[in-house]
Design a protein around this motif. Structure first.
Motif, PDB file in Angstrom:
ATOM      1  N   VAL A  63       0.886  -1.184  -0.091  1.00  9.51           N
ATOM      2  CA  VAL A  63      -0.102  -0.095  -0.154  1.00  9.51           C
ATOM      3  C   VAL A  63       0.974   1.430  -0.030  1.00  9.51           C
ATOM      4  O   VAL A  63       0.712   2.004  -0.882  1.00  9.51           O
ATOM      5  N   THR A  64       1.651   1.325   0.798  1.00  7.17           N
ATOM      6  CA  THR A  64       2.855   2.613   0.902  1.00  7.17           C
ATOM      7  C   THR A  64       3.686   2.346  -0.255  1.00  7.17           C
ATOM      8  O   THR A  64       3.927   3.674  -0.526  1.00  7.17           O
ATOM      9  N   GLY A  65       4.051   1.457  -0.429  1.00  6.23           N
ATOM     10  CA  GLY A  65       4.963   1.562  -1.831  1.00  6.23           C
ATOM     11  C   GLY A  65       4.069   1.756  -3.235  1.00  6.23           C
ATOM     12  O   GLY A  65       4.723   2.594  -3.975  1.00  6.23           O
ATOM     13  N   THR A  66       3.014   1.489  -3.227  1.00 10.78           N
ATOM     14  CA  THR A  66       2.231   2.021  -4.361  1.00 10.78           C
ATOM     15  C   THR A  66       1.800   3.536  -4.327  1.00 10.78           C
ATOM     16  O   THR A  66       2.162   4.094  -5.384  1.00 10.78           O
ATOM     17  N   ASN A  67       1.703   4.166  -3.109  1.00 12.83           N
ATOM     18  CA  ASN A  67       1.382   5.478  -3.053  1.00 12.83           C
ATOM     19  C   ASN A  67       2.722   6.260  -3.501  1.00 12.83           C
ATOM     20  O   ASN A  67       2.632   7.276  -4.080  1.00 12.83           O
ATOM     21  N   ALA A  68       3.881   5.749  -2.791  1.00 10.32           N
ATOM     22  CA  ALA A  68       5.207   6.342  -3.212  1.00 10.32           C
ATOM     23  C   ALA A  68       5.555   6.395  -4.636  1.00 10.32           C
ATOM     24  O   ALA A  68       6.009   7.317  -5.263  1.00 10.32           O
ATOM     25  N   LEU A  69       5.215   5.154  -5.011  1.00  9.83           N
ATOM     26  CA  LEU A  69       5.630   4.735  -6.690  1.00  9.83           C
ATOM     27  C   LEU A  69       4.771   5.849  -7.530  1.00  9.83           C
ATOM     28  O   LEU A  69       5.532   6.387  -8.431  1.00  9.83           O
ATOM     29  N   VAL A  70       3.544   6.025  -7.291  1.00 13.19           N
ATOM     30  CA  VAL A  70       2.703   7.011  -8.090  1.00 13.19           C
ATOM     31  C   VAL A  70       3.075   8.352  -7.685  1.00 13.19           C
ATOM     32  O   VAL A  70       3.228   8.885  -9.005  1.00 13.19           O
ATOM     33  N   GLY A  71       3.252   8.665  -6.736  1.00 13.03           N
ATOM     34  CA  GLY A  71       4.007  10.098  -6.601  1.00 13.03           C
ATOM     35  C   GLY A  71       4.914  10.458  -7.193  1.00 13.03           C
ATOM     36  O   GLY A  71       5.312  11.185  -7.484  1.00 13.03           O
ATOM     37  N   LEU A  72       6.141   9.345  -7.091  1.00 14.79           N
ATOM     38  CA  LEU A  72       7.411   9.360  -7.400  1.00 14.79           C
ATOM     39  C   LEU A  72       7.398   9.542  -9.202  1.00 14.79           C
ATOM     40  O   LEU A  72       7.881  10.314  -9.618  1.00 14.79           O
ATOM     41  N   VAL A  73       6.518   8.837  -9.677  1.00 10.06           N
ATOM     42  CA  VAL A  73       6.548   8.651 -11.183  1.00 10.06           C
ATOM     43  C   VAL A  73       5.962   9.818 -11.651  1.00 10.06           C
ATOM     44  O   VAL A  73       6.491  10.584 -12.678  1.00 10.06           O
ATOM     45  N   VAL A  74       4.808  10.378 -11.210  1.00  8.91           N
ATOM     46  CA  VAL A  74       4.025  11.552 -11.655  1.00  8.91           C
ATOM     47  C   VAL A  74       4.903  12.761 -11.182  1.00  8.91           C
ATOM     48  O   VAL A  74       5.052  13.981 -12.030  1.00  8.91           O
ATOM     49  N   SER A 123     -10.015   7.315  -0.008  1.00  9.12           N
ATOM     50  CA  SER A 123      -9.298   7.517  -1.086  1.00  9.12           C
ATOM     51  C   SER A 123      -7.757   7.747  -0.620  1.00  9.12           C
ATOM     52  O   SER A 123      -7.229   8.280   0.336  1.00  9.12           O
ATOM     53  N   GLN A 124      -6.701   6.949  -1.626  1.00  9.49           N
ATOM     54  CA  GLN A 124      -5.204   7.038  -1.370  1.00  9.49           C
ATOM     55  C   GLN A 124      -4.523   8.375  -1.863  1.00  9.49           C
ATOM     56  O   GLN A 124      -3.531   8.516  -2.064  1.00  9.49           O
ATOM     57  N   PHE A 125      -5.508   9.204  -2.960  1.00  7.09           N
ATOM     58  CA  PHE A 125      -5.120  10.031  -3.652  1.00  7.09           C
ATOM     59  C   PHE A 125      -4.520  11.265  -3.022  1.00  7.09           C
ATOM     60  O   PHE A 125      -3.421  11.697  -3.542  1.00  7.09           O
ATOM     61  N   GLY A 126      -4.779  11.597  -1.803  1.00  9.07           N
ATOM     62  CA  GLY A 126      -4.319  12.616  -0.894  1.00  9.07           C
ATOM     63  C   GLY A 126      -2.587  12.315  -0.521  1.00  9.07           C
ATOM     64  O   GLY A 126      -1.624  13.114  -0.869  1.00  9.07           O
ATOM     65  N   ARG A 127      -2.440  10.946  -0.464  1.00 11.40           N
ATOM     66  CA  ARG A 127      -1.070  10.423  -0.263  1.00 11.40           C
ATOM     67  C   ARG A 127      -0.161  10.464  -1.213  1.00 11.40           C
ATOM     68  O   ARG A 127       0.711  10.695  -1.128  1.00 11.40           O
ATOM     69  N   GLN A 128      -0.912   9.898  -2.258  1.00 18.69           N
ATOM     70  CA  GLN A 128      -0.086   9.931  -3.714  1.00 18.69           C
ATOM     71  C   GLN A 128       0.364  11.678  -4.114  1.00 18.69           C
ATOM     72  O   GLN A 128       1.424  11.818  -4.724  1.00 18.69           O
ATOM     73  N   VAL A 129      -0.741  12.674  -3.710  1.00 22.85           N
ATOM     74  CA  VAL A 129      -0.252  13.886  -4.066  1.00 22.85           C
ATOM     75  C   VAL A 129       0.861  14.541  -3.094  1.00 22.85           C
ATOM     76  O   VAL A 129       1.645  14.949  -3.906  1.00 22.85           O
ATOM     77  N   ILE A 130       0.746  14.107  -2.071  1.00 23.33           N
ATOM     78  CA  ILE A 130       1.932  14.459  -1.142  1.00 23.33           C
ATOM     79  C   ILE A 130       3.438  13.791  -1.498  1.00 23.33           C
ATOM     80  O   ILE A 130       4.432  14.389  -1.571  1.00 23.33           O
ATOM     81  N   ALA A 131       3.365  12.390  -1.827  1.00 25.20           N
ATOM     82  CA  ALA A 131       4.505  11.997  -2.523  1.00 25.20           C
ATOM     83  C   ALA A 131       4.962  12.673  -3.678  1.00 25.20           C
ATOM     84  O   ALA A 131       6.290  12.840  -3.834  1.00 25.20           O
ATOM     85  N   GLY A 132       3.902  13.079  -4.636  1.00 20.98           N
ATOM     86  CA  GLY A 132       4.228  13.690  -5.907  1.00 20.98           C
ATOM     87  C   GLY A 132       4.884  14.919  -5.641  1.00 20.98           C
ATOM     88  O   GLY A 132       5.640  15.321  -6.255  1.00 20.98           O
ATOM     89  N   SER A 189      13.293   9.372  -4.669  1.00 17.93           N
ATOM     90  CA  SER A 189      12.924   8.014  -4.375  1.00 17.93           C
ATOM     91  C   SER A 189      12.558   8.025  -2.792  1.00 17.93           C
ATOM     92  O   SER A 189      11.620   7.204  -2.356  1.00 17.93           O
ATOM     93  N   SER A 190      13.610   8.424  -1.945  1.00 18.21           N
ATOM     94  CA  SER A 190      13.406   8.229  -0.760  1.00 18.21           C
ATOM     95  C   SER A 190      12.788   9.322  -0.060  1.00 18.21           C
ATOM     96  O   SER A 190      11.814   8.955   0.927  1.00 18.21           O
ATOM     97  N   LEU A 191      12.437  10.309  -0.703  1.00 19.27           N
ATOM     98  CA  LEU A 191      11.328  11.529  -0.238  1.00 19.27           C
ATOM     99  C   LEU A 191      10.102  11.075  -0.475  1.00 19.27           C
ATOM    100  O   LEU A 191       8.987  11.313   0.344  1.00 19.27           O
ATOM    101  N   ALA A 192       9.811  10.154  -1.538  1.00 20.94           N
ATOM    102  CA  ALA A 192       8.609   9.764  -1.880  1.00 20.94           C
ATOM    103  C   ALA A 192       8.020   8.649  -0.740  1.00 20.94           C
ATOM    104  O   ALA A 192       6.497   8.861  -0.258  1.00 20.94           O
ATOM    105  N   VAL A 193       8.809   8.019  -0.487  1.00 20.99           N
ATOM    106  CA  VAL A 193       8.360   6.652   0.410  1.00 20.99           C
ATOM    107  C   VAL A 193       8.284   7.535   2.024  1.00 20.99           C
ATOM    108  O   VAL A 193       7.377   7.349   2.551  1.00 20.99           O
ATOM    109  N   ILE A 194       9.004   8.377   2.429  1.00 24.71           N
ATOM    110  CA  ILE A 194       8.963   8.920   3.731  1.00 24.71           C
ATOM    111  C   ILE A 194       7.637   9.783   3.616  1.00 24.71           C
ATOM    112  O   ILE A 194       6.933   9.904   4.738  1.00 24.71           O
ATOM    113  N   SER A 195       7.528  10.692   2.524  1.00 30.39           N
ATOM    114  CA  SER A 195       6.257  11.513   2.569  1.00 30.39           C
ATOM    115  C   SER A 195       4.899  10.583   2.625  1.00 30.39           C
ATOM    116  O   SER A 195       3.817  10.993   3.342  1.00 30.39           O
TER     117      SER A 195
END
Length: 255
Positions: A63-74, A123-132, A189-195
């Motif tokens: 779950v966390t990795g998916t949110n971080a990956l989406v944020g990192l890519v976008v 929704s996980q969208f808010g977390r993905q936005v933060i990682a992005g 990559s590290s910031l996305a996971v932390i965020s």
């Protein structure tokens, strides 16, 4: 060749040996020194919880990795594209500079509850936005710097060959900027996971590592909370190593 092999072996073994020494000292301090679990659980207790709750930790890591990956890519894609625009149009750079500076200092602890409320508790969208957002800033800054490293003589040479701006960008500017781009991605990559992890503390759907760390600590299951922290560390290392590997491949091809 033999000396290079010995150096590689030493570089590999040195951090492993140091880690084992630290873990041994940690275990000794807890068992012999009588440190309470709520202060600092022993490595043995943490590993035991990791094994016992492995399925839950794997699903939380996904779950966390998916949110971080989406944020990192976008975030990385937007950072690269907008940096290219800023490098081409000086006015755009002047307009974006204060915005990027503001994004760099946005506190996650303040933004996460707002986004979770805006997009709903399921929704996980808010977390993905933060990682992005966390990914965008280092990628943008490093890419913009890399795009400005092209020597004027190289641009002049392309002009002599009647190359259009697109050709100059593709054949000269982007190859020069490639190491800078991947440096930004490696940092992001590290910031996305932390965020993503921190954002999971503040509402929204449960199931991510951040939420489970908070829940475990609140229920005084400290070894389990540390086991989730261990999974978070592993997840961050995976993101970093993948980004580092991609950087080395890109630089090798460029060379």
């Amino acid at each position: 060749m033999r000396s290079q092999g010995a150096e590689l072996t030493t570089r590999t073994l040195a951090p492993i040996v140091l880690g084992l020494i630290v873990l041994g000292a940690w275990q000794l301090a807890v068992t012999v020194g009588g440190v309470d679990d709520y202060m600092l659980p022993s490595p043995a207790s943490i590993i035991g919880q990791f094994v016992e709750f492995a399925p839950s930790m794997l699903s939380a890591g996904i779950v966390t990795g998916t949110n971080a990956l989406v944020g990192l890519v976008v975030g990385s894609m937007l950072g690269i594209l907008i940096a290219m625009l800023a490098a081409a149009v000086r006015l755009t750079d002047w307009m974006l500079a204060p915005i990027v500076a503001a994004l760099a200092v946005i506190p996650i602890v303040a933004l996460a509850p707002v986004l979770n409320t805006m997009f709903g508790s399921d929704s996980q969208f808010g977390r993905q936005v933060i990682a992005g957002l966390a990914s965008f800033v280092p990628v943008f800054i490093n890419t913009l710097r890399g795009l400005r490293q092209t020597l004027p003589v190289h641009r002049d040479l392309m002009t002599v060959y009647a190359a259009n701006p697109g050709q100059v960008m593709r054949t000269v500017t982007l190859p020069t900027a490639t190491p800078f781009v991947f440096t930004g991605i490696r940092i992001a990559s590290s910031l996305a996971v932390i965020s993503a992890l921190v954002a999971e503390y503040f509402g929204g759907p449960r199931g991510g590592l951040g939420g489970l760390i908070s829940t475990s600590a609140a229920s005084s299951a400290y070894p389990r909370a540390w086991a989730y922290v261990l999974v978070s560390i592993v997840l961050g290392l995976i993101f970093y190593l993948v980004a580092l590997g991609a950087e080395r491949v890109a630089v090798r091809r460029r060379g």
